[in-house]
Design a protein around this motif. Structure first.
Motif, PDB file in Angstrom:
ATOM      1  N   MET A   1       0.843  -1.191   0.000  1.00  0.00           N
ATOM      2  CA  MET A   1       0.000   0.000   0.000  1.00  0.00           C
ATOM      3  C   MET A   1       0.883   1.248   0.000  1.00  0.00           C
ATOM      4  O   MET A   1       1.942   1.263   0.628  1.00  0.00           O
ATOM      5  CB  MET A   1      -0.905  -0.001   1.247  1.00  0.00           C
ATOM      6  N   GLN A   2       0.450   2.265  -0.711  1.00  0.00           N
ATOM      7  CA  GLN A   2       1.195   3.519  -0.736  1.00  0.00           C
ATOM      8  C   GLN A   2       0.577   4.473   0.279  1.00  0.00           C
ATOM      9  O   GLN A   2      -0.589   4.852   0.156  1.00  0.00           O
ATOM     10  CB  GLN A   2       1.163   4.132  -2.136  1.00  0.00           C
ATOM     11  N   LEU A   3       1.357   4.854   1.279  1.00  0.00           N
ATOM     12  CA  LEU A   3       0.866   5.642   2.400  1.00  0.00           C
ATOM     13  C   LEU A   3       1.575   6.991   2.465  1.00  0.00           C
ATOM     14  O   LEU A   3       2.792   7.072   2.278  1.00  0.00           O
ATOM     15  CB  LEU A   3       1.094   4.897   3.720  1.00  0.00           C
ATOM     16  N   THR A   4       0.803   8.024   2.772  1.00  0.00           N
ATOM     17  CA  THR A   4       1.366   9.341   3.054  1.00  0.00           C
ATOM     18  C   THR A   4       1.152   9.631   4.534  1.00  0.00           C
ATOM     19  O   THR A   4       0.018   9.558   5.021  1.00  0.00           O
ATOM     20  CB  THR A   4       0.702  10.427   2.201  1.00  0.00           C
ATOM     21  N   ILE A   5       2.224   9.939   5.231  1.00  0.00           N
ATOM     22  CA  ILE A   5       2.179  10.126   6.675  1.00  0.00           C
ATOM     23  C   ILE A   5       2.526  11.571   7.002  1.00  0.00           C
ATOM     24  O   ILE A   5       3.625  12.051   6.686  1.00  0.00           O
ATOM     25  CB  ILE A   5       3.145   9.163   7.390  1.00  0.00           C
ATOM     26  N   PHE A   6       1.581  12.271   7.627  1.00  0.00           N
ATOM     27  CA  PHE A   6       1.789  13.656   8.055  1.00  0.00           C
ATOM     28  C   PHE A   6       2.183  13.678   9.536  1.00  0.00           C
ATOM     29  O   PHE A   6       1.771  12.816  10.310  1.00  0.00           O
ATOM     30  CB  PHE A   6       0.522  14.473   7.833  1.00  0.00           C
ATOM     31  N   GLY A   7       2.957  14.694   9.906  1.00  0.00           N
ATOM     32  CA  GLY A   7       3.479  14.716  11.272  1.00  0.00           C
ATOM     33  C   GLY A   7       4.481  13.596  11.473  1.00  0.00           C
ATOM     34  O   GLY A   7       4.610  13.050  12.573  1.00  0.00           O
ATOM     35  N   ALA A   8       5.217  13.278  10.416  1.00  0.00           N
ATOM     36  CA  ALA A   8       6.059  12.086  10.414  1.00  0.00           C
ATOM     37  C   ALA A   8       7.260  12.185  11.345  1.00  0.00           C
ATOM     38  O   ALA A   8       7.871  11.159  11.670  1.00  0.00           O
ATOM     39  CB  ALA A   8       6.531  11.792   8.990  1.00  0.00           C
ATOM     40  N   SER A   9       7.622  13.384  11.771  1.00  0.00           N
ATOM     41  CA  SER A   9       8.763  13.521  12.680  1.00  0.00           C
ATOM     42  C   SER A   9       8.348  13.581  14.138  1.00  0.00           C
ATOM     43  O   SER A   9       9.192  13.692  15.024  1.00  0.00           O
ATOM     44  CB  SER A   9       9.568  14.782  12.329  1.00  0.00           C
ATOM     45  N   GLY A  10       7.047  13.496  14.414  1.00  0.00           N
ATOM     46  CA  GLY A  10       6.555  13.516  15.786  1.00  0.00           C
ATOM     47  C   GLY A  10       6.661  12.167  16.463  1.00  0.00           C
ATOM     48  O   GLY A  10       7.102  11.175  15.865  1.00  0.00           O
ATOM     49  N   GLY A  11       6.217  12.110  17.723  1.00  0.00           N
ATOM     50  CA  GLY A  11       6.357  10.883  18.501  1.00  0.00           C
ATOM     51  C   GLY A  11       5.646   9.696  17.877  1.00  0.00           C
ATOM     52  O   GLY A  11       6.217   8.609  17.741  1.00  0.00           O
ATOM     53  N   ILE A  12       4.389   9.873  17.488  1.00  0.00           N
ATOM     54  CA  ILE A  12       3.646   8.798  16.838  1.00  0.00           C
ATOM     55  C   ILE A  12       4.051   8.681  15.379  1.00  0.00           C
ATOM     56  O   ILE A  12       4.171   7.574  14.834  1.00  0.00           O
ATOM     57  CB  ILE A  12       2.133   9.040  16.980  1.00  0.00           C
ATOM     58  N   GLY A  13       4.291   9.811  14.724  1.00  0.00           N
ATOM     59  CA  GLY A  13       4.636   9.798  13.306  1.00  0.00           C
ATOM     60  C   GLY A  13       5.870   8.980  13.000  1.00  0.00           C
ATOM     61  O   GLY A  13       5.912   8.244  11.999  1.00  0.00           O
ATOM     62  N   ARG A  14       6.881   9.078  13.839  1.00  0.00           N
ATOM     63  CA  ARG A  14       8.100   8.299  13.591  1.00  0.00           C
ATOM     64  C   ARG A  14       7.818   6.809  13.663  1.00  0.00           C
ATOM     65  O   ARG A  14       8.350   6.025  12.867  1.00  0.00           O
ATOM     66  CB  ARG A  14       9.167   8.686  14.616  1.00  0.00           C
ATOM     67  N   HIS A  15       6.989   6.411  14.614  1.00  0.00           N
ATOM     68  CA  HIS A  15       6.621   4.991  14.695  1.00  0.00           C
ATOM     69  C   HIS A  15       5.800   4.576  13.483  1.00  0.00           C
ATOM     70  O   HIS A  15       5.955   3.456  12.974  1.00  0.00           O
ATOM     71  CB  HIS A  15       5.835   4.737  15.976  1.00  0.00           C
TER      72      HIS A  15
END
Length: 222
Positions: A1-15
């Motif tokens: 699946m192709q996913l776009t993740i926003f807030g990717a450098s935050g605590g949850i985003g990195r995970h």
């Protein structure tokens, strides 16, 4: 699946980024400052959601099957980032034909008023007496600006046409990924006071494959 993740450098985003890559997904990570996400195998797109950079957002969503958002304020200076940022994301999704989004909110938000929902329930049916009468009111008082922002974010998703899911965790910890957590649709978790950011990310990814979670809030806790 192709996913776009926003807030990717935050605590949850990195995970989210790390777990999605480990699961074999094609990941685009959207960050305001790429230096906060070093050494990742994800495609990194720089965008400031506060400025609603439409060109960057369209590039980030190109080819995406779904969006995950870990947006949230790190301090009082970031007040409004969740609602403003999510509004920019959903507007860009509407123009890009991407329909699925999973976002993180917070357990107390179900009883927080918003402009279109001025009289929410007094209590979340999943909360016990301690949370209803002692901890909940105190937490909402201290973090009222944060929760008001998240309540507005949720309202905008409810009023839109996307296939959204809102995840509402209690106090977040930096504990490890366990996969051992409880969930419930439409309510908080009785006695659930904490959950790790890694487990929240795990649930958000799992919900992408659950059609019954569309247009639902999901409580999660240990």
């Amino acid at each position: 699946m192709q996913l776009t993740i926003f807030g990717a450098s935050g605590g949850i985003g990195r995970h989210l980024v790390d777990q999605a890559l480990a699961a074999g997904h094609d990941v685009t990570a959207v960050v305001r400052d790429p230096a906060r996400l070093p050494g990742t195998a994800a495609r990194v797109v720089t965008a400031d959601l506060a400025a609603a950079d439409r060109t960057a957002l369209r590039a980030a969503l190109d080819g995406a099957d779904a969006v995950l958002s870990g947006l949230g304020p790190r301090s009082r200076a970031d007040a409004g980032v969740a609602s403003r940022g999510t509004r920019a994301i959903t507007e860009a999704m509407a123009g890009s034909g991407v329909g699925r989004i999973v976002v993180v909110s917070a357990a107390p938000v179900g009883v927080v008023p918003s402009p279109g929902r001025p009289n929410p329930p007094r209590y979340d049916e999943g909360d016990g007496p301690l949370m209803r009468f002692v901890l909940g009111p105190a937490i909402r008082r201290v973090l009222r600006h944060h929760y008001a922002d998240l309540a507005l974010m949720e309202e905008e998703l409810r009023d839109g046409g996307l296939d959204w899911t809102v995840v509402r965790p209690p106090r977040l910890t930096d504990g490890p990924l366990t996969g051992r957590y409880r969930t419930a649709y439409g309510r908080n978790i009785r006695g659930g006071l904490t959950v790790s950011r890694a487990d929240v990310a795990h649930l958000m990814l799992a919900l992408l494959d659950r059609p019954d979670s569309v247009r639902q809030t999901v409580g999660v806790a240990r």
